[in-house]
Design an enzyme around this catalytic site. Structure first.
Site, PDB file in Angstrom:
ATOM      1  N   TRP A  14       2.776  -1.321  18.524  1.00 54.59           N
ATOM      2  CA  TRP A  14       3.003  -0.104  19.309  1.00 54.59           C
ATOM      3  C   TRP A  14       4.386   0.248  19.831  1.00 54.59           C
ATOM      4  O   TRP A  14       4.400   1.167  20.438  1.00 54.59           O
ATOM      5  CB  TRP A  14       2.230  -0.667  20.821  1.00 54.59           C
ATOM      6  CG  TRP A  14       0.624  -0.836  20.673  1.00 54.59           C
ATOM      7  CD1 TRP A  14       0.039  -0.777  19.297  1.00 54.59           C
ATOM      8  CD2 TRP A  14      -0.187  -1.065  21.593  1.00 54.59           C
ATOM      9  NE1 TRP A  14      -1.276  -0.961  19.702  1.00 54.59           N
ATOM     10  CE2 TRP A  14      -1.410  -1.239  21.078  1.00 54.59           C
ATOM     11  CE3 TRP A  14      -0.115  -1.357  23.069  1.00 54.59           C
ATOM     12  CZ2 TRP A  14      -2.735  -1.464  21.688  1.00 54.59           C
ATOM     13  CZ3 TRP A  14      -1.356  -1.657  23.910  1.00 54.59           C
ATOM     14  CH2 TRP A  14      -2.464  -1.707  23.214  1.00 54.59           C
ATOM     15  N   GLY A 177       7.334   5.730   9.849  1.00 57.39           N
ATOM     16  CA  GLY A 177       7.346   6.793  10.854  1.00 57.39           C
ATOM     17  C   GLY A 177       7.801   8.253  10.326  1.00 57.39           C
ATOM     18  O   GLY A 177       8.114   9.082  11.109  1.00 57.39           O
ATOM     19  N   SER A 217       3.643   4.309   7.527  1.00 55.98           N
ATOM     20  CA  SER A 217       2.763   5.493   7.645  1.00 55.98           C
ATOM     21  C   SER A 217       1.444   5.366   6.982  1.00 55.98           C
ATOM     22  O   SER A 217       1.002   6.153   6.068  1.00 55.98           O
ATOM     23  CB  SER A 217       3.349   6.771   6.723  1.00 55.98           C
ATOM     24  OG  SER A 217       4.588   6.984   7.523  1.00 55.98           O
ATOM     25  N   GLY A 239       2.378   4.197  14.079  1.00 54.20           N
ATOM     26  CA  GLY A 239       1.818   5.409  14.778  1.00 54.20           C
ATOM     27  C   GLY A 239       0.434   5.525  15.056  1.00 54.20           C
ATOM     28  O   GLY A 239      -0.135   5.830  15.739  1.00 54.20           O
TER      29      GLY A 239
HETATM   30  C1  PEP Z   1       6.036   0.206  11.783  1.00 54.01           C
HETATM   31  O1  PEP Z   1       6.994   0.279  12.378  1.00 54.01           O
HETATM   32  O2  PEP Z   1       5.768  -1.147  11.542  1.00 54.01           O
HETATM   33  C2  PEP Z   1       5.180   1.107  11.138  1.00 54.01           C
HETATM   34  C3  PEP Z   1       4.656   0.749   9.718  1.00 54.01           C
HETATM   35  O3  PEP Z   1       5.167   2.548  11.587  1.00 54.01           O
HETATM   36  P1  PEP Z   1       4.476   3.676  11.031  1.00 54.01           P
HETATM   37  O4  PEP Z   1       3.051   3.124  10.660  1.00 54.01           O
HETATM   38  O5  PEP Z   1       4.375   4.668  12.057  1.00 54.01           O
HETATM   39  O6  PEP Z   1       5.286   4.243   9.856  1.00 54.01           O
END
Ligand code: PEP
Length: 256
Positions: A14, A177, A217, A239
């Site tokens: 989170w 991200g 992502s 996210g």
């Molecule tokens: C993370 O920071 O561990 C991550 C995978 O972020 P996101 O899924 O938003 O890319």
């Protein structure tokens, strides 16, 4: 050895989002949607102030609790830090260590992360050790060398008995991200390399037991294809973990 000896883990990072009340609300939704099955491991990793309320919200479900960082010392004059024991006291089972945001913004290096990995294991916390290359490193063909260095550095001194308690998360920095995801083939190639690095450090049996998550992502639209890869054993989700329905779709992809 087949992939089926490893239980998928879908863990939500989170980051610095949600206060104690908001965290409890999201955790209750996650527990209702994803926490009534035990086939896939599911964990949520809220910020420290939300650990207590989230622990309460997931009570009685199969959702595990994780933290996003810790110090390697058990106690003492380390203003602003928390220890592994403190996290255990809040019913944490996992702790994310060496996330690229910690490496980048807080100058954490492999030796420092390694001390935390060992302290977590000693306290019966399962470290989720994050590794991954930057875009510049990928473009100059250094991905495997960088990841090897981070895996070897992060696991230095971890015994063969403890290695199956460690979860490794491959998170290409350029995919975190950004909405850019490694293709399943690109991710699989690095995951396979990580498993062989673990085999070289320990042995093939140990390597076959270690869970290697993909992060960067991951979302409902791409989860199934990534999770179908032979060496991808789950996801570390940023996210998309902030919406219970999206997070649950990823859990469902792991269940399929
Ligand atoms: C993370 O920071 O561990 C991550 C995978 O972020 P996101 O899924 O938003 O890319």
């Amino acid at each position: 050895m087949s992939k089926s000896i490893r239980k998928y883990l879908i863990a939500g990072n989170w980051k610095m989002n949600l206060n104690a009340a908001e965290g409890a609300e999201l955790a209750a939704e996650v527990a209702a949607l994803s926490g009534q099955q035990n086939t896939v491991g599911v964990a949520v990793c809220p910020p420290f102030p939300a650990l207590a309320s989230v622990a309460k919200a997931i009570e009685g479900s199969s959702i595990s609790l994780g933290a996003q960082n810790m110090h390697y010392q058990p106690s003492g004059a380390y203003t602003g830090e928390v220890s592994a024991e403190m996290l255990r006291h809040h019913f944490c089972s996992y702790v994310i260590l060496g996330h690229s945001e910690r490496r980048e913004f807080f100058a954490e290096d492999d030796a420092f992360i390694n001390r935390k990995v060992k302290a977590a294991l000693e306290a019966n916390l399962r470290p989720i050790l994050c590794v991954g290359e930057t875009l510049a490193q990928r473009e100059s063909d250094e991905t495997i060398a960088v990841v090897k260095h981070q895996v070897e550095g992060g696991l230095a001194g971890v015994s063969k008995d403890a290695i199956d308690q460690v979860v490794i998360a491959y998170e290409p920095v350029w995919a975190i991200g950004t909405g850019k995801t490694a293709t399943p083939e690109m991710a699989q190639a690095v995951h396979a390399a990580i498993r062989s690095i673990v085999a070289d450090l320990y042995d093939a049996t140990s390597a076959a037991k270690v869970r290697i998550l993909y992060g960067g992502s991951m979302k409902p639209e791409n989860a199934a294809e990534l999770l179908a890869q032979a060496d991808i054993d789950g996801g570390l989700i940023g996210g998309a973990s902030l919406k219970a329905s999206a997070f649950h779709e990823i859990v469902t992809a792991a269940l399929a």
